[in-house]
Design a protein around this motif. Structure first.
Motif, short mmCIF file in Angstrom:
data_model
loop_
_atom_site.label_atom_id
_atom_site.label_comp_id
_atom_site.label_asym_id
_atom_site.label_seq_id
_atom_site.Cartn_x
_atom_site.Cartn_y
_atom_site.Cartn_z
N ILE A 1 34.55 13.79 -2.68
CA ILE A 1 34.12 15.14 -2.97
C ILE A 1 33.05 15.12 -4.07
CG2 ILE A 1 35.89 15.66 -4.68
CD1 ILE A 1 36.10 18.44 -3.27
N ASN A 2 32.02 15.89 -3.87
CA ASN A 2 30.95 16.01 -4.84
C ASN A 2 31.34 17.13 -5.81
OD1 ASN A 2 28.53 17.06 -6.10
ND2 ASN A 2 27.34 15.88 -4.60
N ARG B 1 31.88 22.71 -7.77
CA ARG B 1 31.64 23.74 -8.79
C ARG B 1 30.81 24.87 -8.22
NH1 ARG B 1 30.68 19.17 -12.11
NH2 ARG B 1 28.44 19.48 -11.91
N GLN B 2 29.78 24.53 -7.46
CA GLN B 2 28.93 25.56 -6.85
C GLN B 2 29.74 26.43 -5.89
OE1 GLN B 2 25.86 23.07 -5.15
NE2 GLN B 2 24.47 23.40 -6.87
N ALA B 3 30.57 25.79 -5.07
CA ALA B 3 31.38 26.53 -4.10
C ALA B 3 32.34 27.49 -4.80
CB ALA B 3 32.16 25.56 -3.21
N ALA B 4 32.95 27.02 -5.88
CA ALA B 4 33.93 27.82 -6.61
C ALA B 4 33.27 28.78 -7.60
CB ALA B 4 34.91 26.91 -7.34
N GLY B 5 31.98 28.58 -7.86
CA GLY B 5 31.27 29.45 -8.79
C GLY B 5 31.73 29.26 -10.22
N CYS B 6 31.90 28.01 -10.62
CA CYS B 6 32.37 27.72 -11.98
C CYS B 6 31.50 26.66 -12.64
CB CYS B 6 33.83 27.27 -11.94
SG CYS B 6 34.10 25.75 -11.01
N LYS B 7 31.71 26.46 -13.93
CA LYS B 7 30.93 25.47 -14.68
C LYS B 7 31.62 24.12 -14.73
CE LYS B 7 28.66 28.85 -17.63
NZ LYS B 7 28.46 29.35 -18.98
N ASP C 1 35.07 21.05 3.84
CA ASP C 1 33.74 20.45 4.04
C ASP C 1 33.22 20.76 5.43
OD1 ASP C 1 31.57 18.61 3.03
OD2 ASP C 1 32.14 17.64 4.92
N GLU C 2 31.93 21.03 5.48
CA GLU C 2 31.28 21.45 6.73
C GLU C 2 31.35 20.42 7.85
OE1 GLU C 2 27.28 22.30 5.53
OE2 GLU C 2 26.79 20.20 5.22
N THR C 3 31.64 19.16 7.53
CA THR C 3 31.75 18.15 8.59
C THR C 3 32.93 18.42 9.51
OG1 THR C 3 33.02 16.66 7.16
CG2 THR C 3 30.60 16.35 7.23
N VAL D 1 31.89 24.75 3.41
CA VAL D 1 30.79 24.43 2.51
C VAL D 1 30.48 22.93 2.60
CG1 VAL D 1 31.27 26.30 0.88
CG2 VAL D 1 32.36 24.09 0.56
N ASP D 2 29.33 22.56 2.07
CA ASP D 2 28.95 21.15 1.94
C ASP D 2 29.60 20.61 0.67
OD1 ASP D 2 27.77 18.65 1.74
OD2 ASP D 2 25.75 19.43 1.38
N LEU D 3 30.51 19.64 0.82
CA LEU D 3 31.19 19.05 -0.32
C LEU D 3 30.93 17.57 -0.48
CD1 LEU D 3 34.71 20.72 0.11
CD2 LEU D 3 33.00 21.26 -1.64
#
Length: 160
Positions: free
Chosen positions: A73-74, A79-85, A120-122, A156-158
């Protein structure tokens, strides 16, 4: 095979699936390839086995991620998917209390609470994927669209 909570949820939603049992060796560290060994035991392609990773954001929100066994997992994408820092995996000893599941038996279906879930989108590249059935040694084979619907997940792309 005794039905797990995850199976009962799928039954209740009218979603078709196959349950598969395999010999559990007790080794569930992702870093040691546990999901890949599961694929081998089930006779399926490793990229079709999706592991469940439970993470916590800096605001203490719990999020669930499903990622193919062949990928890591990236964290930036998580973080982007969850909208967090900040985000990181919960400690294994916290897993049961948070989700109702232990490591090696954690599934995105039927956790103690409803957490935001990201897959993940795969997942859409496969006719069927495998996820934990909610206990060690049990996997559920399911169509990706049905998994997405049952978990109310965001795709999402992970990938790293």
């Amino acid at each position: 095979m005794k039905k797990t909570n995850a199976m009962r949820i799928l039954d209740g939603l009218g979603i078709e699936y196959e349950a598969a049992e395999y010999e559990d060796d007790g080794e569930h560290e992702l870093a040691r390839g546990a999901a890949g060994r599961t694929a081998e035991k089930l006779g399926v392609a490793p990229e079709t086995v999706f592991k469940t990773i439970v993470m916590r954001t800096e605001s203490k929100e719990i999020c669930v991620f499903c990622q193919s066994a062949v990928s890591e997992i990236n964290l930036k994408k998580a973080r982007q998917a969850a909208g967090c820092k900040e985000i990181g995996p919960v400690k294994p000893e916290e897993l049961l209390g948070l989700t109702g599941y232990i490591r090696g038996g954690c599934t995105p279906l039927g956790m103690k609470k409803k957490f935001r879930t990201f897959i993940d989108e795969t997942v859409i590249l496969h006719d069927k994927v495998c996820i934990s059935g909610g206990q060690r040694g049990v996997q559920i084979k399911i169509k990706p669209d049905d998994l997405i619907r049952a978990t109310e997940a965001t795709v999402v792309d992970l990938e790293l």
